[in-house]
Design a protein around this motif. Structure first.
Motif, mmCIF file in Angstrom:
data_model
loop_
_atom_site.group_PDB
_atom_site.id
_atom_site.type_symbol
_atom_site.label_atom_id
_atom_site.label_comp_id
_atom_site.label_asym_id
_atom_site.label_seq_id
_atom_site.Cartn_x
_atom_site.Cartn_y
_atom_site.Cartn_z
ATOM 1 N N SER A 6 0.820 -1.217 0.000
ATOM 2 C CA SER A 6 0.000 0.000 0.000
ATOM 3 C C SER A 6 0.852 1.264 0.000
ATOM 4 O O SER A 6 0.697 2.135 0.846
ATOM 5 C CB SER A 6 -0.948 0.015 1.199
ATOM 6 N N ASP A 7 1.788 1.334 -0.909
ATOM 7 C CA ASP A 7 2.655 2.508 -1.084
ATOM 8 C C ASP A 7 3.586 2.784 0.091
ATOM 9 O O ASP A 7 4.095 3.877 0.237
ATOM 10 C CB ASP A 7 1.826 3.765 -1.389
ATOM 11 N N THR A 8 3.796 1.814 0.969
ATOM 12 C CA THR A 8 4.741 1.960 2.067
ATOM 13 C C THR A 8 5.795 0.880 1.922
ATOM 14 O O THR A 8 5.475 -0.274 1.726
ATOM 15 C CB THR A 8 4.037 1.802 3.434
ATOM 16 N N GLU A 9 7.061 1.268 1.989
ATOM 17 C CA GLU A 9 8.142 0.303 1.879
ATOM 18 C C GLU A 9 8.525 -0.212 3.254
ATOM 19 O O GLU A 9 8.598 0.539 4.215
ATOM 20 C CB GLU A 9 9.363 0.945 1.213
ATOM 21 N N TYR A 10 8.745 -1.532 3.338
ATOM 22 C CA TYR A 10 9.149 -2.187 4.567
ATOM 23 C C TYR A 10 10.423 -2.974 4.298
ATOM 24 O O TYR A 10 10.633 -3.463 3.193
ATOM 25 C CB TYR A 10 8.073 -3.171 5.044
ATOM 26 N N ALA A 11 11.256 -3.100 5.293
ATOM 27 C CA ALA A 11 12.469 -3.907 5.182
ATOM 28 C C ALA A 11 12.659 -4.669 6.490
ATOM 29 O O ALA A 11 12.236 -4.205 7.548
ATOM 30 C CB ALA A 11 13.688 -3.035 4.916
ATOM 31 N N PRO A 12 13.270 -5.852 6.419
ATOM 32 C CA PRO A 12 13.511 -6.594 7.662
ATOM 33 C C PRO A 12 14.572 -5.907 8.517
ATOM 34 O O PRO A 12 15.585 -5.436 8.008
ATOM 35 C CB PRO A 12 13.993 -7.966 7.177
ATOM 36 N N GLU A 13 14.299 -5.823 9.807
ATOM 37 C CA GLU A 13 15.238 -5.277 10.788
ATOM 38 C C GLU A 13 15.350 -6.295 11.920
ATOM 39 O O GLU A 13 14.397 -7.006 12.224
ATOM 40 C CB GLU A 13 14.743 -3.949 11.354
ATOM 41 N N LYS A 14 16.518 -6.362 12.548
ATOM 42 C CA LYS A 14 16.731 -7.307 13.646
ATOM 43 C C LYS A 14 15.776 -7.013 14.791
ATOM 44 O O LYS A 14 15.621 -5.869 15.206
ATOM 45 C CB LYS A 14 18.174 -7.228 14.128
ATOM 46 N N CYS A 15 15.141 -8.052 15.299
ATOM 47 C CA CYS A 15 14.220 -7.920 16.428
ATOM 48 C C CYS A 15 15.003 -7.511 17.675
ATOM 49 O O CYS A 15 15.985 -8.155 18.034
ATOM 50 C CB CYS A 15 13.502 -9.244 16.658
ATOM 51 N N SER A 16 14.548 -6.447 18.318
ATOM 52 C CA SER A 16 15.234 -5.955 19.518
ATOM 53 C C SER A 16 14.913 -6.780 20.752
ATOM 54 O O SER A 16 15.723 -6.867 21.668
ATOM 55 C CB SER A 16 14.865 -4.495 19.775
ATOM 56 N N LEU A 17 13.740 -7.399 20.791
ATOM 57 C CA LEU A 17 13.350 -8.150 21.984
ATOM 58 C C LEU A 17 14.232 -9.382 22.166
ATOM 59 O O LEU A 17 14.700 -9.667 23.253
ATOM 60 C CB LEU A 17 11.878 -8.553 21.911
ATOM 61 N N CYS A 18 14.492 -10.108 21.083
ATOM 62 C CA CYS A 18 15.313 -11.325 21.188
ATOM 63 C C CYS A 18 16.720 -11.118 20.639
ATOM 64 O O CYS A 18 17.510 -12.056 20.594
ATOM 65 C CB CYS A 18 14.639 -12.480 20.454
ATOM 66 N N ASN A 19 17.020 -9.905 20.195
ATOM 67 C CA ASN A 19 18.319 -9.568 19.625
ATOM 68 C C ASN A 19 18.653 -10.448 18.410
ATOM 69 O O ASN A 19 19.785 -10.818 18.187
ATOM 70 C CB ASN A 19 19.418 -9.642 20.681
ATOM 71 N N GLY A 20 17.609 -10.815 17.657
ATOM 72 C CA GLY A 20 17.800 -11.585 16.438
ATOM 73 C C GLY A 20 17.893 -13.085 16.624
ATOM 74 O O GLY A 20 18.039 -13.831 15.663
ATOM 75 N N ALA A 21 17.776 -13.558 17.871
ATOM 76 C CA ALA A 21 17.915 -14.993 18.142
ATOM 77 C C ALA A 21 16.653 -15.782 17.794
ATOM 78 O O ALA A 21 16.719 -16.968 17.489
ATOM 79 C CB ALA A 21 18.259 -15.224 19.613
ATOM 80 N N GLY A 22 15.480 -15.137 17.863
ATOM 81 C CA GLY A 22 14.229 -15.813 17.572
ATOM 82 C C GLY A 22 13.542 -16.395 18.798
ATOM 83 O O GLY A 22 12.443 -16.923 18.695
ATOM 84 N N TYR A 23 14.197 -16.321 19.943
ATOM 85 C CA TYR A 23 13.588 -16.834 21.169
ATOM 86 C C TYR A 23 14.063 -16.023 22.365
ATOM 87 O O TYR A 23 15.129 -15.431 22.344
ATOM 88 C CB TYR A 23 13.919 -18.312 21.377
ATOM 89 N N THR A 24 13.225 -15.959 23.389
ATOM 90 C CA THR A 24 13.562 -15.296 24.648
ATOM 91 C C THR A 24 13.069 -16.169 25.788
ATOM 92 O O THR A 24 12.006 -16.783 25.694
ATOM 93 C CB THR A 24 12.910 -13.900 24.771
ATOM 94 N N ASP A 25 13.827 -16.244 26.830
ATOM 95 C CA ASP A 25 13.468 -17.038 28.015
ATOM 96 C C ASP A 25 13.084 -18.471 27.648
ATOM 97 O O ASP A 25 12.156 -19.046 28.220
ATOM 98 C CB ASP A 25 12.334 -16.370 28.796
ATOM 99 N N GLY A 26 13.761 -19.041 26.657
ATOM 100 C CA GLY A 26 13.511 -20.420 26.261
ATOM 101 C C GLY A 26 12.241 -20.641 25.455
ATOM 102 O O GLY A 26 11.876 -21.765 25.172
ATOM 103 N N LYS A 27 11.566 -19.543 25.063
ATOM 104 C CA LYS A 27 10.330 -19.633 24.280
ATOM 105 C C LYS A 27 10.495 -18.840 22.989
ATOM 106 O O LYS A 27 11.340 -17.949 22.889
ATOM 107 C CB LYS A 27 9.150 -19.064 25.066
ATOM 108 N N ILE A 28 9.664 -19.166 22.000
ATOM 109 C CA ILE A 28 9.683 -18.413 20.752
ATOM 110 C C ILE A 28 9.346 -16.960 21.044
ATOM 111 O O ILE A 28 8.422 -16.669 21.801
ATOM 112 C CB ILE A 28 8.686 -19.010 19.734
ATOM 113 N N CYS A 29 10.101 -16.057 20.452
ATOM 114 C CA CYS A 29 9.921 -14.621 20.669
ATOM 115 C C CYS A 29 8.537 -14.174 20.206
ATOM 116 O O CYS A 29 8.123 -14.474 19.087
ATOM 117 C CB CYS A 29 11.005 -13.855 19.914
ATOM 118 N N GLU A 30 7.836 -13.431 21.070
ATOM 119 C CA GLU A 30 6.506 -12.918 20.753
ATOM 120 C C GLU A 30 6.542 -11.870 19.651
ATOM 121 O O GLU A 30 5.615 -11.769 18.855
ATOM 122 C CB GLU A 30 5.875 -12.271 21.985
ATOM 123 N N ALA A 31 7.594 -11.071 19.616
ATOM 124 C CA ALA A 31 7.665 -9.959 18.675
ATOM 125 C C ALA A 31 7.903 -10.405 17.240
ATOM 126 O O ALA A 31 7.279 -9.902 16.321
ATOM 127 C CB ALA A 31 8.754 -8.981 19.100
#
Length: 73
Positions: A6-31
């Motif tokens: 919809s006329d807005t450009e998006y790009a992937p950025e590293k998730c700050s909550l899990c610092n790019g790991a994909g999980y936090t506290d042994g669980k899949i990252c919510e963000a």
């Protein structure tokens, strides 16, 4: 890589909550859902509420959903 929705450009950025790991506290990252990155409207803006950390004293930042990136312009 940029994505256009919809006329807005998006790009992937590293998730700050899990610092790019994909999980936090042994669980899949919510963000990022375990991806390690989130699509952010460009130009990327660090979340003004949590300062990009994805967390507040009360838990996950509701403004950015824990991603650390502003989802609005």
């Amino acid at each position: 890589m940029l994505y256009t929705y919809s006329d807005t450009e998006y790009a992937p950025e590293k998730c700050s909550l899990c610092n790019g790991a994909g999980y936090t506290d042994g669980k899949i990252c919510e963000a990022c859902g375990g991806q390690g990155n989130v699509l952010v409207a460009q130009p990327a803006i660090i979340c003004p509420l949590c300062g990009g950390s994805g967390n507040l004293d009360t838990g996950t930042c509701k403004a950015c959903g824990g991603s650390g990136w502003a989802l609005f312009r």
